[in-house]
Every structure is written in structure tokens, then in C-alpha cells.
Design an enzyme around this catalytic site. Sequence first.
Site, PDB file in Angstrom:
ATOM      1  N   CYS A 108       6.910   1.222  41.523  1.00 29.41           N
ATOM      2  CA  CYS A 108       8.500   1.373  40.754  1.00 29.41           C
ATOM      3  C   CYS A 108       9.239   1.386  41.472  1.00 29.41           C
ATOM      4  CB  CYS A 108       8.056   2.751  40.008  1.00 29.41           C
ATOM      5  SG  CYS A 108       6.620   3.220  40.409  1.00 29.41           S
ATOM      6  N   ARG A 115      -4.597   0.813  46.213  1.00 24.01           N
ATOM      7  CA  ARG A 115      -5.736   1.546  45.456  1.00 24.01           C
ATOM      8  C   ARG A 115      -7.137   2.607  45.964  1.00 24.01           C
ATOM      9  NH1 ARG A 115      -2.825   1.778  39.230  1.00 24.01           N
ATOM     10  NH2 ARG A 115      -1.377   1.582  39.582  1.00 24.01           N
ATOM     11  N   GLN A 160      -1.184  -6.023  40.225  1.00 20.66           N
ATOM     12  CA  GLN A 160      -0.386  -6.154  38.944  1.00 20.66           C
ATOM     13  C   GLN A 160       0.995  -6.582  38.246  1.00 20.66           C
ATOM     14  OE1 GLN A 160       0.878  -1.707  39.267  1.00 20.66           O
ATOM     15  NE2 GLN A 160      -1.017  -1.359  37.693  1.00 20.66           N
ATOM     16  N   ASP A 201       3.811  -6.517  36.696  1.00 22.54           N
ATOM     17  CA  ASP A 201       4.189  -5.063  36.853  1.00 22.54           C
ATOM     18  C   ASP A 201       6.388  -5.239  35.676  1.00 22.54           C
ATOM     19  OD1 ASP A 201       4.188  -2.368  36.275  1.00 22.54           O
ATOM     20  OD2 ASP A 201       3.872  -1.752  38.642  1.00 22.54           O
ATOM     21  N   HIS A 230       9.479  -2.182  34.806  1.00 18.91           N
ATOM     22  CA  HIS A 230       9.750  -0.937  35.024  1.00 18.91           C
ATOM     23  C   HIS A 230      11.068  -1.691  34.415  1.00 18.91           C
ATOM     24  CE1 HIS A 230       7.746  -0.700  38.241  1.00 18.91           C
ATOM     25  NE2 HIS A 230       6.878   0.405  37.360  1.00 18.91           N
ATOM     26  N   LYS A 242       1.009   7.473  28.157  1.00 15.80           N
ATOM     27  CA  LYS A 242       0.925   5.799  27.846  1.00 15.80           C
ATOM     28  C   LYS A 242       0.179   5.002  26.389  1.00 15.80           C
ATOM     29  CE  LYS A 242      -2.705   6.056  30.998  1.00 15.80           C
ATOM     30  NZ  LYS A 242      -3.648   5.624  31.696  1.00 15.80           N
ATOM     31  N   HIS A 255       7.453   2.008  32.600  1.00 14.10           N
ATOM     32  CA  HIS A 255       6.309   1.706  33.331  1.00 14.10           C
ATOM     33  C   HIS A 255       5.861   1.100  32.231  1.00 14.10           C
ATOM     34  CE1 HIS A 255       6.911   4.759  36.849  1.00 14.10           C
ATOM     35  NE2 HIS A 255       6.853   5.084  35.097  1.00 14.10           N
TER      36      HIS A 255
END
Length: 628
Positions: free
Chosen positions: A329, A358, A376, A378, A380, A459, A505
Site C-alpha cells: 500500500c 512476511r 499479491q 494487489d 489500492h 474486510k 485494499h
Amino acid sequence: MPDITVTLDGKPVSLDGSTLRDLITDARVVAARVDGALVDLSSPVAGGQSIVTVKADSADGVQILRHSASHVMAEAVKILFPDARPTIGPATDDGFYYDFDRDEPFSSEDLAKIEEKMNELVGQDAPFVRKEMGRTEAKAFFEQRGEPYKVEIIGDLPDDVETVSLYEQGSFVDLCRGPHVPATGYLKAFKLLSVAGAYWRGDERNRMLQRIYGTAFPVPKDLRAYLTFLEEAKKRDHRKLGRELELFMFSEDLGPGMVIYMPKGGRLRTILEDFEKKIHFKRGYDIVYGPSILRGRMWEISGHMDNYKENMYFTEVDGQVYGIKPMNCLSHILIYKSKVRSYRDLPLRYFELGNVTRHEKSGVIHGLLRTRQFTQDDAHIFCRPDQLIEEITSIIDLVEEVMAVFGFEYTMEISTRPEKSIGSDADWEMATRALIDSLDKKGLPYDINEGDGAFYGPKIDVKIKDAIGRQWQCATIQCDFSLPERFDTHYIGSDGEKHRPVMLHRVILGSIERFIGVLIEHFAGAFPVWLSPVQAVVMNITDAQAEYAASVAEALKAAEVRMEIDLRNEKIGFKIREARVQKVPYMVVVGDREKEDGTVSIRERDGQQQTMRVDEFIALVKSSDPVI
RNA sequence: GCCAGCGUAGCUCAGUGGUAGAGCAGCUGAUUCGUAAUCAGCAGGUCAAGGGUUCAACCCCCUUCGCUGGCUCCA
């Protein structure tokens, strides 16, 4: 005794007996629902009740059967290992377990002994007897029996509970709500499966107990089918197939939880990533890239240092702390902030195939499904509050569409504010509301998962299943009011004033690694043609067609069909077998006949054969590409 | 991280306190064959790593690493 009239499975019946058992003679019935509540067959009958029988093979019935099996197992354990202290033992979706506190571990030989003893207890056909007992009395009872866990459970019951129910069968008495099958003889098919550790009350600060897992079914045939299913699932395990199909590997030298993609896995990943780029581009997302290590200061502002530090890796560059990104992000926020944004610019959607790292605990790493580094898909989305619901809805649409392309079924959950979190209550409330409203608007079913949200916002999670039915999260949509605040992001509204955007997200596949893992298990390695790393293997029957085979291969390659060529001096049956083991969708066989006619003989995975021209075959391969 | 189990050739697996075996894969040769395995020969392992016990350890003990099934945590 006076006549009583009730309705049994919808029909009115009068009887002169006193319990359900007098009324229900069907041996397949294990319990009943009386006015909606599940009860034992030994329960008394009162006039006017609506009674529905619960058969062993119904969802309720199986659950009762398994719960009863857990009691019988506990009895067997207590007989064989008097030092084992029983704790809890519920039924689960595919079986049951019972947790014991015992210093000595249970071995697999112990399991066999326990199972043998269970068979003996079942043979005795001991009735399950329900007893009610005063709370204090029950506490004293279990204290006297040396079962401190039961005492603790009774002690923790709400204050207004005055009586508890106990179930006794043979020598075993358990604190239990019930209901149970009438007698141990009803357990006709069960098996103990494994031993595992489990924390008392699911809290890692508590003592570790020993959990014995088992399963039970109404009839032996069902049990055998389940065991066969487990065997079959092993063959679909993505770790096994990943090695056999040469998709990916792990290396002890490299470190746990780190995936290495081999050439065929690399192809598969490229196909997925190309698919993703295309689908996002079409939907108004911009593709961006951010760095992997960011100044520690950034993670302080974002709140990661306070809430996520133990999951992060850090490094030092020129005397300054850098955090290796666990999420994508922050770069996206900086892109947003790189210039003044107007309300007319919104929504802005930044997409990144971002590689995140992670620090997952060592015991949780699991093939591709749980790694320490993953990519990911991903994005935003920065939008105005009035655009929020529409944006969430269109993400859900995208999830539905993508899942349909892969043929996955999924379930959704909404997760609310966790203990460790940032932001105001009002924002959390608003964000949670937006997620709920979006799902309600689409009429989609969901569960609520209290306290399971990300630290910055609530979420929606989408979960898909692996080969043995374990659920894994893929898509997630997270609503965030906090990071825009923390990074002081804004846009200029129509009123000329600064306003705070909302940030979403979201990921669709989630982790590419995890998704590939589930994909492998879902298709048992036999990917649809458009995803297959190798779509076709060209094989000649004898050396005489080597040149022709090479020219066919050349044509396929030119048309971007992912192919391999097998010109080895082997029998055609041998080459076919190898291609089948590798789960290649099309085998392109060329012999003298094909060479003469300028055709190819196509053999599909199911053994079907047909002869066609090369251009026809190319069209066949291309017809599998999804329309997006 | 916690509990339990496991770690022998590239893969699947035998094996015993007296220094290691099979099948498949690999390599070489023969075979030129029509839709799931042609035949023969050869080669391949500090038995996860380190330490200890022992005349002797792949085997027994300890430690570490990794893997598996769970628990906790999570995409």
C-alpha cells in the site's frame, strides 16, 4: 396413561407411550427435533408437540453420531489410560476429536488400542443416559472424579445457569449438552485418524493438550468412501504434483517458505499474471510498481511498526532502518500524493503484482499455500465516500467473474475490528457498514467473523478449498479510513475544500503462490488448456517422420502454442504414457499416414482421438482461452 | 512459536549395533515400433548436519536444520 396426540414428520399420531422411543421404531433414527430443538429419543413426549425424526444419515444425525463417537473414544481412553484427563470433544465437519491432558504422548499404537477398545464398547451397546444435575453438585461430582477441566468449564458457565446435563454411557460420564444416539451400538463405522497438539481453549498461553482425531459415518460404506477420498486427495496434493510436474521447488539451503519456480511453473505464473494484467487494465486499473524495501519511518507512519512488526523483516542501509514490505500500500499512497487530486479524478485504482515478505511462524509454512514470500495481485483504490459502495460492488463483481473463469466455488466472510487496531470507532463502523451493505445489495450470503479484521480496517474475505477441503483465503476487500488519515491524503472537492479520500485494499487471487497451489489441487494437475504450461507434445512414431514432426512443431510454436517435441527412439505407447503422466492436454501423433496427408492425429487426455489439419488444431487450442 | 511423528540414490520405498539394497528416472547399446511402460548393460548414496556412547553407529543418546499432521497465527 392418557392418549397423546403429536405430529410425527408432519403426520398426526396418537400414542400411549411416554418417550419418543415408544413412538419411533425406525432403527435409523438417532434423535429427534421436538418443536425445533434437537433431543434424545429417551425424551418424554407431551401432547401437541411437532416431532421430526433425525436419521443417522442426515446432517444433524451424522453430527450426533460423531459427537457420540467422541464420548465412546473418551471412555476407551479413560479405561486404557486412567491418567488422561478429558477436556472437550466435539463433532467437526468431517469427524470428531477429543482433547486430553496427559503427560505421556499418545502413540499410533495407542490409537490402535483405543480403537479396539471402542469396538468392544460399541459391542456392549451401552445406553447413553441423560442426567440433570445442579451446578454445584456437578462441580463436586467432577472434582471427585479428578477431572479439573470439567470443573473449570462448569465454573465458567454464565451465572444464571443452575443445572447442567450429564451423559453417561458405560463407565464414562461427561458434561454435555447432547443429544446423543440411544446407545453405543449405533456407532457402526468409525476410525481414529491422528494425534495432534491443541491448546486448552485454543489459547497459546494455555497448556498444550493432546487431541485425538477420528471420524464416524452412518454405515461402513460411507467411511470407506471417505478414507478413499483422503487417499485420492493425497494424489492431488500440490506439493506432490508440483514436484512431479516440475512446477516449483523448495530448498533447505535457501530457507523455508521460499518458493522457486521451475520453467513450467514459471510459465503457469506468467499466464496468470498476463491474465491479471489484461483484466485489470480493462477495468480501469493502472499498473504500478513499488520497491521492496522502504524506510522504517514509512512503517512508523502507517502503524505497521506498532501492529505488525513481529511479522516483518528489517535491514539496515547506510545506518538507517529499512523495512521489507509485507504489503504494497505505501508506494501506492505516495503515487496518490504525488500531485493534487481533484474529486473528478476519483476513483484512482493502482494495481501491482507486488512481491511481499512476511515472517510467518515456522510451524505454519505449507507448500505454496503458506509461504514467507509471495506475490499479491494487489490494488489500492482511492475514492470519495459516496463512491465507496459502488467500488466495493464492482470488486465483488470482479471476484465472481474471475472465480467463474477458474471454476471455483467460494464462501465469503466479513471480519470486524480486532483488538490490535488503529482508527476511530466511527470510521470502523462506517467502513464495516459499507462492506455489509455491498454484500446485502448483491444478495450474497456471508458469515461475520468478529474481531478478525486487518489492523487498519474491516474486510470481506473470500475463501476457496484445497483437495482435502481445508479453506484458504484468496480474495480480500479491505476498507481503510486510517491510512489516508495517517498519510494526510486528500482531494479537492467541488466546494474547493480539501477532503479525505477512502482507501480500499483488495486482492482477487490473493497470493499468486497460494492460488496456484489451490489451482493444482482443484484440477489435480490437469489444467485447462489455456493454463497448461505444456499444451501439446508432438511425437513421431518412427524416425521416418522426424522431419515432418519438426515442421508441425515449428508451426505450433509460431502460433504460440506451448509445445514440446518428443523425437526419441521410443514406442508411441511409451511417449503417450509420459505425456499423460505429465497431464499434457493434447498429444500430437504423427506417423506415415499423417505425413502423407499433411495432418496430425490428436489424442486428448481422455483418450479420444481425431485427425485434423495443423491449423485446425491451432484453432482448437486457442478456443480454450477465456473471454474476459 | 507449541505438541507429535518423520528425514536412506533425482523420485517412491526396503534394511540391520559389524561399515547399504530394489523399482522408476539417468547414461550406453540394441530395437524403428500406430495411441498408458521394448530389451540388455552401466553408473549413482559422508544413510539431513553436528556432537556423544561404543572395539564398532545409518541404527542408541543429545543438539541443530528441514519436512509432515495438528494448535495458535495468517494472503
